[in-house]
Design a protein around this motif. Structure first.
Motif, short mmCIF file in Angstrom:
data_model
loop_
_atom_site.label_atom_id
_atom_site.label_comp_id
_atom_site.label_asym_id
_atom_site.label_seq_id
_atom_site.Cartn_x
_atom_site.Cartn_y
_atom_site.Cartn_z
N MET A 1 0.85 -1.18 0.00
CA MET A 1 0.00 0.00 0.00
C MET A 1 0.89 1.24 0.00
N GLY A 2 0.51 2.22 -0.77
CA GLY A 2 1.28 3.44 -0.86
C GLY A 2 0.37 4.64 -0.81
N ARG A 3 0.86 5.73 -1.34
CA ARG A 3 0.09 6.97 -1.33
C ARG A 3 0.21 7.62 -2.69
N ALA A 4 -0.91 8.12 -3.20
CA ALA A 4 -0.94 8.82 -4.47
C ALA A 4 -1.31 10.28 -4.22
N TYR A 5 -0.68 11.15 -4.99
CA TYR A 5 -0.98 12.58 -4.95
C TYR A 5 -1.35 12.98 -6.36
N HIS A 6 -2.55 13.57 -6.50
CA HIS A 6 -3.06 13.96 -7.82
C HIS A 6 -3.06 15.47 -7.95
N LEU A 7 -2.58 15.94 -9.08
CA LEU A 7 -2.65 17.36 -9.39
C LEU A 7 -4.11 17.76 -9.45
N ASP A 8 -4.49 18.77 -8.69
CA ASP A 8 -5.88 19.20 -8.64
C ASP A 8 -6.13 20.24 -9.73
N GLY A 9 -7.26 20.18 -10.36
CA GLY A 9 -7.60 21.15 -11.38
C GLY A 9 -7.73 20.54 -12.75
#
Length: 143
Positions: A1-9
């Motif tokens: 399990m990891g973590r994702a960061y999505h560019l918002d917009g």
């Protein structure tokens, strides 16, 4: 399990960490002063006030508005990225001012410390680049 960061917009980009790299990156960010702690109770009160102001009764839509306002809440003048927004994948919005404050703290660190971190953590330079990109747009969401 990891973590994702999505560019918002309007633009789409994602940065993913596995569990161990994410923990290493957070420790490094903390060491550079890029992360800070917020008073979550105060943020919850502010979010509730924003969502309910205007005379709306408390119902499911108001509850959803409070949750969304809390996800986007942050300090008026951030000192970095709030720890809770990086520690959990609950859809927090990491705002451009928070990202800028974190990158400013990183830039103030001694060059040798920054270079050592870059050499030690494979994804570090990509992550810093992703933060710079996100700071120029609408921020990022943690998932």
């Amino acid at each position: 399990m990891g973590r994702a960061y999505h560019l918002d917009g309007e633009y789409s980009a994602t940065f993913f960490f596995d569990h161990f790299t994410h923990a290493t990156v957070l420790r490094a960010m903390d060491g550079f002063g890029m992360i800070h702690d917020l008073d979550m109770l105060r943020l919850a009160e502010t979010a509730f006030d924003r969502a309910i102001r205007g005379g709306r009764s408390v119902d499911d839509s108001a509850t959803k508005a409070v949750v969304e306002a809390l996800r986007e809440a942050g300090a008026a003048e951030p000192a970095g990225i709030p720890r809770h927004k990086l520690a959990t994948g609950d859809g927090w919005l990491i705002t451009p001012p928070e990202i800028t404050a974190a990158l400013d703290a990183y830039q103030r660190a001694p060059y040798d410390d920054r270079a050592a971190t870059s050499a030690r953590i494979d994804d570090w330079d990509g992550w810093i680049g992703f933060l710079r990109l996100a700071g120029d747009f609408a921020g990022i969401r943690s998932h």
